[in-house]
Design an enzyme around this catalytic site. Structure first.
Site, PDB file in Angstrom:
ATOM      1  N   LYS A  58     -10.928   1.790  11.934  1.00 36.20           N
ATOM      2  CA  LYS A  58     -10.314   0.784  11.066  1.00 36.20           C
ATOM      3  C   LYS A  58     -10.405  -0.610  11.676  1.00 36.20           C
ATOM      4  O   LYS A  58     -10.679  -1.594  10.979  1.00 36.20           O
ATOM      5  CB  LYS A  58      -8.847   1.143  10.797  1.00 36.20           C
ATOM      6  CG  LYS A  58      -8.104   0.133   9.907  1.00 36.20           C
ATOM      7  CD  LYS A  58      -8.727   0.021   8.520  1.00 36.20           C
ATOM      8  CE  LYS A  58      -8.115  -1.110   7.695  1.00 36.20           C
ATOM      9  NZ  LYS A  58      -6.734  -0.864   7.281  1.00 36.20           N
ATOM     10  N   MET A 101       0.826  -1.211   0.000  1.00 31.94           N
ATOM     11  CA  MET A 101       0.000   0.000   0.000  1.00 31.94           C
ATOM     12  C   MET A 101       0.859   1.260   0.000  1.00 31.94           C
ATOM     13  O   MET A 101       0.581   2.227  -0.713  1.00 31.94           O
ATOM     14  CB  MET A 101      -0.924   0.004   1.222  1.00 31.94           C
ATOM     15  CG  MET A 101      -1.884  -1.164   1.275  1.00 31.94           C
ATOM     16  SD  MET A 101      -3.141  -1.140  -0.028  1.00 31.94           S
ATOM     17  CE  MET A 101      -4.275   0.070   0.630  1.00 31.94           C
ATOM     18  N   ASN A 115     -12.307  -3.751  10.111  1.00 27.86           N
ATOM     19  CA  ASN A 115     -11.617  -4.997   9.777  1.00 27.86           C
ATOM     20  C   ASN A 115     -12.118  -6.184  10.585  1.00 27.86           C
ATOM     21  O   ASN A 115     -12.055  -7.321  10.125  1.00 27.86           O
ATOM     22  CB  ASN A 115     -10.112  -4.830   9.942  1.00 27.86           C
ATOM     23  CG  ASN A 115      -9.497  -4.109   8.761  1.00 27.86           C
ATOM     24  OD1 ASN A 115     -10.191  -3.370   8.054  1.00 27.86           O
ATOM     25  ND2 ASN A 115      -8.215  -4.308   8.525  1.00 27.86           N
ATOM     26  N   LEU A 144       3.114   1.067   8.036  1.00 30.82           N
ATOM     27  CA  LEU A 144       3.915  -0.092   8.433  1.00 30.82           C
ATOM     28  C   LEU A 144       3.037  -1.292   8.773  1.00 30.82           C
ATOM     29  O   LEU A 144       1.826  -1.160   8.940  1.00 30.82           O
ATOM     30  CB  LEU A 144       4.807   0.298   9.619  1.00 30.82           C
ATOM     31  CG  LEU A 144       5.866   1.365   9.264  1.00 30.82           C
ATOM     32  CD1 LEU A 144       6.425   2.027  10.512  1.00 30.82           C
ATOM     33  CD2 LEU A 144       6.982   0.740   8.440  1.00 30.82           C
TER      34      LEU A 144
END
Length: 288
Positions: free
Chosen positions: A171, A12, A175, A65
């Site tokens: 997020k 990404m 997820n 990361l």
């Protein structure tokens, strides 16, 4: 033209950083993978020798990361101070991080008068390349306004989720849902096949009912049902994010019955050495 330090040039991060270069910004990047650094340099980026070198002389610092501990290492274990940054620098962590680590990073940077946004992303690496990510932002509106021209080069949808840490929480909640839905989709399509149903017919039907979801609509037709498991989102990363969601839920006292059961299946895949494959490999795993 802004000076941007970009740490993490993976699946990404690399296309995101290239979009910043193409937006006429001066971008210095760092990654431990020399192939990624070479691709970044070919796109016009300046290569740093370390993550700390990326921080020096940057008006915006972006981290993308694998996990929150990597960001923690850069900022806290390396003991960065006010003197490590230019005055007015904004730190943007786009890693899918544990919200509690994100909270610690916000507090640490606040003490040394550095503004921070947590801004993890949704959507795929293909959309990262086209600058059409969804970016979930936590932090002050004032800081977001300053960073918006940078974020708009990487994403087409910017959602301000609230104060510090709320982007990370959004997020992880997102997820948690998609990681469990992935497993349900794999089970469902195996049930279709073993019941003798035509898969295309089943997909068409379910897309017209409440059974539809992003996996039924997009990821399985494009990946698993084409027998293509090159990772768009690796199984091991899905497991990592699910574990963060379970941990967050335990700390705030809300149940994760399905999450814990799904976690066992993902762990089976990892134990079988399948962690680097696309998360839709659950379809094959459940066949066995």
């Amino acid at each position: 033209m802004a000076k941007i330090g970009f740490i993490g040039l993976g699946t990404m991060g690399l296309p995101m950083s290239i979009n910043l270069i193409n937006g006429d910004h001066k971008v210095t990047g760092f990654d431990k993978n020399p192939d990624k650094l070479s691709a970044f340099q070919r796109a016009g980026g300046a290569v740093a020798k370390s993550s700390l070198e990326c921080i020096e002389d940057a008006q915006f610092i972006i981290t993308m990361l694998p996990q929150s501990s990597d960001v923690y290492e850069i900022l806290i274990n390396n003991k960065v101070t006010t003197n490590s940054f230019l005055p007015g620098t904004i730190f943007i962590d786009m890693t899918t991080s544990h919200p509690h680590t994100t909270d610690k990073l916000h507090k640490h940077l606040s003490k040394i008068n550095i503004e921070m946004l947590d801004a993890p992303v949704g959507r795929t690496s293909t959309m990262a390349a086209s600058g059409k990510l969804l970016i979930m932002v936590g932090g002050t509106k004032t800081t977001l306004i300053k960073a918006e021209p940078i974020l708009n080069l990487m994403g087409s949808t910017i959602v301000h989720c609230g104060g510090a840490g709320m982007g990370s929480r959004m997020k992880i909640v997102n997820n948690y849902m998609t990681t469990i839905t992935n497993l349900v989709t794999a089970e469902t399509l195996n049930l279709c096949k073993k019941s003798g149903l035509d898969i295309d017919l089943a997909l068409k039907t379910m897309r017209q009912t409440t059974a539809t979801n992003g996996h039924i609509d997009k990821s399985y037709p494009a990946r698993a049902l084409q027998n293509n498991y090159d990772p768009i989102f690796a199984l091991e990363l899905a497991y990592k994010d699910l574990q963060i969601g379970i941990d967050l839920a335990e700390k705030i006292g809300t149940p994760t019955v399905l999450g814990k059961e799904a976690s066992k299946v993902y762990k089976t895949g990892i134990d079988k050495g399948l962690g680097k494959l696309d998360w839709t490999y659950m379809y094959e795993l459940l066949k066995g």
